[in-house]
Structure formats: structure tokens, C-alpha cells
Write a protein that holds these residues in place. Sequence first.
Motif, PDB file in Angstrom:
ATOM      1  N   ARG A 184      43.439  23.300  37.872  1.00 52.47           N
ATOM      2  CA  ARG A 184      42.989  21.912  38.052  1.00 52.47           C
ATOM      3  C   ARG A 184      42.765  21.546  39.508  1.00 52.47           C
ATOM      4  O   ARG A 184      42.341  20.440  39.822  1.00 52.47           O
ATOM      5  CB  ARG A 184      43.995  20.936  37.449  1.00 52.47           C
ATOM      6  N   LEU A 185      43.094  22.445  40.419  1.00 55.52           N
ATOM      7  CA  LEU A 185      42.855  22.185  41.836  1.00 55.52           C
ATOM      8  C   LEU A 185      41.588  22.909  42.274  1.00 55.52           C
ATOM      9  O   LEU A 185      41.263  23.978  41.751  1.00 55.52           O
ATOM     10  CB  LEU A 185      44.026  22.684  42.686  1.00 55.52           C
ATOM     11  N   THR A 186      40.879  22.312  43.237  1.00 55.11           N
ATOM     12  CA  THR A 186      39.697  22.987  43.787  1.00 55.11           C
ATOM     13  C   THR A 186      40.150  24.214  44.580  1.00 55.11           C
ATOM     14  O   THR A 186      41.342  24.371  44.886  1.00 55.11           O
ATOM     15  CB  THR A 186      38.927  22.061  44.749  1.00 55.11           C
ATOM     16  N   LEU A 187      39.184  25.053  44.940  1.00 54.86           N
ATOM     17  CA  LEU A 187      39.535  26.234  45.731  1.00 54.86           C
ATOM     18  C   LEU A 187      40.207  25.813  47.039  1.00 54.86           C
ATOM     19  O   LEU A 187      41.221  26.378  47.434  1.00 54.86           O
ATOM     20  CB  LEU A 187      38.291  27.089  46.018  1.00 54.86           C
ATOM     21  N   GLY A 190      33.813  33.682  53.490  1.00 54.08           N
ATOM     22  CA  GLY A 190      32.542  33.467  52.804  1.00 54.08           C
ATOM     23  C   GLY A 190      32.619  32.468  51.670  1.00 54.08           C
ATOM     24  O   GLY A 190      31.830  32.511  50.724  1.00 54.08           O
ATOM     25  N   LEU A 191      33.572  31.532  51.768  1.00 57.59           N
ATOM     26  CA  LEU A 191      33.725  30.523  50.713  1.00 57.59           C
ATOM     27  C   LEU A 191      33.427  29.122  51.243  1.00 57.59           C
ATOM     28  O   LEU A 191      33.797  28.132  50.614  1.00 57.59           O
ATOM     29  CB  LEU A 191      35.162  30.560  50.159  1.00 57.59           C
ATOM     30  N   GLY A 192      32.747  29.071  52.392  1.00 58.16           N
ATOM     31  CA  GLY A 192      32.484  27.788  53.040  1.00 58.16           C
ATOM     32  C   GLY A 192      31.802  26.765  52.141  1.00 58.16           C
ATOM     33  O   GLY A 192      32.051  25.575  52.241  1.00 58.16           O
ATOM     34  N   GLN A 193      30.961  27.256  51.229  1.00 61.22           N
ATOM     35  CA  GLN A 193      30.213  26.342  50.349  1.00 61.22           C
ATOM     36  C   GLN A 193      30.927  26.120  49.003  1.00 61.22           C
ATOM     37  O   GLN A 193      30.397  25.448  48.125  1.00 61.22           O
ATOM     38  CB  GLN A 193      28.820  26.929  50.040  1.00 61.22           C
ATOM     39  N   ARG A 194      32.082  26.702  48.812  1.00 63.29           N
ATOM     40  CA  ARG A 194      32.700  26.711  47.482  1.00 63.29           C
ATOM     41  C   ARG A 194      33.993  25.885  47.400  1.00 63.29           C
ATOM     42  O   ARG A 194      34.605  25.803  46.341  1.00 63.29           O
ATOM     43  CB  ARG A 194      33.028  28.153  47.056  1.00 63.29           C
ATOM     44  N   GLY A 195      34.362  25.279  48.497  1.00 59.15           N
ATOM     45  CA  GLY A 195      35.663  24.605  48.568  1.00 59.15           C
ATOM     46  C   GLY A 195      35.910  23.554  47.503  1.00 59.15           C
ATOM     47  O   GLY A 195      37.020  23.393  47.021  1.00 59.15           O
ATOM     48  N   GLN A 216      34.733  35.531  43.885  1.00 61.05           N
ATOM     49  CA  GLN A 216      35.049  34.334  44.686  1.00 61.05           C
ATOM     50  C   GLN A 216      36.475  33.859  44.413  1.00 61.05           C
ATOM     51  O   GLN A 216      37.171  33.403  45.307  1.00 61.05           O
ATOM     52  CB  GLN A 216      34.032  33.233  44.387  1.00 61.05           C
ATOM     53  N   ARG A 217      36.906  34.001  43.167  1.00 63.29           N
ATOM     54  CA  ARG A 217      38.297  33.637  42.840  1.00 63.29           C
ATOM     55  C   ARG A 217      39.270  34.538  43.587  1.00 63.29           C
ATOM     56  O   ARG A 217      40.263  34.069  44.139  1.00 63.29           O
ATOM     57  CB  ARG A 217      38.533  33.803  41.334  1.00 63.29           C
ATOM     58  N   GLN A 218      38.973  35.848  43.618  1.00 62.60           N
ATOM     59  CA  GLN A 218      39.885  36.748  44.327  1.00 62.60           C
ATOM     60  C   GLN A 218      39.855  36.446  45.818  1.00 62.60           C
ATOM     61  O   GLN A 218      40.888  36.468  46.472  1.00 62.60           O
ATOM     62  CB  GLN A 218      39.549  38.221  44.045  1.00 62.60           C
ATOM     63  N   ARG A 219      38.661  36.123  46.352  1.00 58.75           N
ATOM     64  CA  ARG A 219      38.604  35.775  47.778  1.00 58.75           C
ATOM     65  C   ARG A 219      39.389  34.500  48.068  1.00 58.75           C
ATOM     66  O   ARG A 219      40.045  34.387  49.101  1.00 58.75           O
ATOM     67  CB  ARG A 219      37.164  35.665  48.255  1.00 58.75           C
ATOM     68  N   THR A 240      30.695  46.043  42.032  1.00 61.07           N
ATOM     69  CA  THR A 240      30.076  45.378  43.192  1.00 61.07           C
ATOM     70  C   THR A 240      31.090  44.471  43.879  1.00 61.07           C
ATOM     71  O   THR A 240      31.219  44.469  45.104  1.00 61.07           O
ATOM     72  CB  THR A 240      28.888  44.503  42.725  1.00 61.07           C
ATOM     73  N   THR A 241      31.823  43.711  43.071  1.00 60.56           N
ATOM     74  CA  THR A 241      32.794  42.779  43.625  1.00 60.56           C
ATOM     75  C   THR A 241      33.978  43.526  44.236  1.00 60.56           C
ATOM     76  O   THR A 241      34.522  43.109  45.258  1.00 60.56           O
ATOM     77  CB  THR A 241      33.266  41.810  42.526  1.00 60.56           C
ATOM     78  N   THR A 242      34.342  44.646  43.614  1.00 63.63           N
ATOM     79  CA  THR A 242      35.393  45.499  44.184  1.00 63.63           C
ATOM     80  C   THR A 242      35.002  45.938  45.587  1.00 63.63           C
ATOM     81  O   THR A 242      35.800  45.836  46.529  1.00 63.63           O
ATOM     82  CB  THR A 242      35.625  46.737  43.283  1.00 63.63           C
ATOM     83  N   ALA A 243      33.757  46.384  45.746  1.00 66.88           N
ATOM     84  CA  ALA A 243      33.283  46.839  47.062  1.00 66.88           C
ATOM     85  C   ALA A 243      33.376  45.704  48.077  1.00 66.88           C
ATOM     86  O   ALA A 243      33.784  45.915  49.227  1.00 66.88           O
ATOM     87  CB  ALA A 243      31.850  47.353  46.945  1.00 66.88           C
ATOM     88  N   GLU A 244      33.048  44.499  47.635  1.00 71.13           N
ATOM     89  CA  GLU A 244      33.087  43.313  48.499  1.00 71.13           C
ATOM     90  C   GLU A 244      34.521  43.034  48.980  1.00 71.13           C
ATOM     91  O   GLU A 244      34.759  42.788  50.157  1.00 71.13           O
ATOM     92  CB  GLU A 244      32.654  42.145  47.617  1.00 71.13           C
TER      93      GLU A 244
END
Length: 225
Positions: A100-103, A133-138, A149-152, A178-182
Motif C-alpha cells: 500500500r506504500l509507493t516505491l 534508475g527509479l527516478g520516474q517511478r517513485g 523495478q520492484r527488486q531495484r 533480462t532483468t537478472t542481467a540488469e
Amino acid sequence: MDAILETKGLRKSYRLGKEDVPVLHGIDFRLGRGEYGAIMGPSGSGKSTLLNILGCLDRATGGQYLVEGRLVSAFSESELADLRARSIGFAFQSFQLLPRLTLSENVELPLQYLGIPRKERRRRVAEIMERLGLGQRGRHLPMEVSGGQRQRAAIARALVKKPALLLADEPTGNLDSTTTAEVLDLFRQLHEEGNTILLITHEHDVAVRAQRRWKIFDGLMEEMA
Ligand code: ADP
Ligand code: MG
């Protein structure tokens, strides 16, 4: 070398009914400041058990555990909680973000716990979100973003307090290749920036990216060449 963490004869058994079931039989292990290590081992070999003890989420049943030279195995519950809050960042396979909380709010929580003033909290959250790299996702909720993005975000939450040590339990276990590589690229960068990282994995491809590797087998751990 300057050890961030060190175990001496570390043992853990679980009590099941009237029986003690030993999982860790005496682990001797050192990780130096700035090192990037991976612990491998088959499912059920005790990797999470060990990482939870190293992360002060659980206690050993024998042996010693030191963090930055301090004998943590002798700490009280409140000393353990304090060490965990200040010095150890923990990232879980299942992320464990509050739904229920934002990133940004998730990432801010550890700083609230430390009593850091609001303005400073916001500054540090913005900085780490940008960095990962989550500047736009907060403002998004965890369910509104991708697994990577969740793991980041979970890694950002672990890093926002600038811990002495980053621990990650199968950080790529729920991610596609792909996400693992990231995420592995992110760990490499964090290591290059001087962070001390220890992860556990049962995937060889993940372990080879670390600087040092250990294997847990039959409750004992040894370093691999
Ligand atoms: P891994 O992470 O390597 O898959 P775990 O550390 O989760 O292994 O588990 C190691 C062993 O300890 C397993 O046999 C598991 O069933 C047992 N175990 C783990 N947690 C508990 C617990 N809370 N109570 C009893 N047994 C447990
Ligand atoms: Mg596990």
C-alpha cells in the motif's frame, strides 16, 4: 584485511518437537570491506539460514559472529535491532515491499526508523531512486511496476541508509534473464563504488559475477577456486 563480517564455528539447529535438527555445523568465514561475495549451495542447504543470521534477523545456536570486529553473537535484542537498522541492508528474493506504500515511501521507511528528519529523508530517497534508475517511478505502487523495478526498489530500500554491508537472498530468483542481467549489472556497479556485498544464489551464472565464491554443503562452507 579489514573484515566487515566474520564467523567462527557458527552453528545453527532448529528445534522440531523434541529433536534438534542441525543445519549449520560450524561455519568459518570472513568477508573484507569492499568485497563482493556469493554463497552457493543446493536448495535446503542452509543458505537462507546463514544469511538471516548474518543479517541479524535470526540468532545462531553456537559459535561466534562479528561485525566490524564487534561480537554480535553476544548482543541483546535491542543492540541487534540497532545494528540491523544502521549497518545492514537486506534484499529478499520476494522483495517484501509494503503493497500500500509507493516505491518512494517504501524506500523511505528505514530512514524514518532511524529518526532522520523529513527533508533529509526526501533528499536521500530521491538520490538513491535516481541512482537505481527509479527516478520516474517513485509515486507508483509496487504492483504497478515490473519485477525488475520492484527488486531495484527493494535494493534502494536496503541501500538508502548507506549500510556497511548489503546482503541479498537470491536477489534474482524471481526475475527473468533480462532483468537478472540488469540487477547483476547494478551489483557490479555498487561493488565498484566500494559497497560490500554478499549474496546467496543457487545459480552458477549469478555466482560467477561475484569476486569470491563459497559453497555450503553438509552444513559446512568452503571457498571455491
Ligand atoms: P536454503 O536457503 O539453502 O534453501 P534454508 O536455510 O532455507 O535453505 O533451510 C535449511 C534447512 O533448514 C532446511 O532443511 C529447512 O527445512 C530447515 N529450516 C529452515 N528454516 C526453518 C525453521 N524456521 N524451522 C525449522 N526448520 C527450518
Ligand atoms: Mg533460501
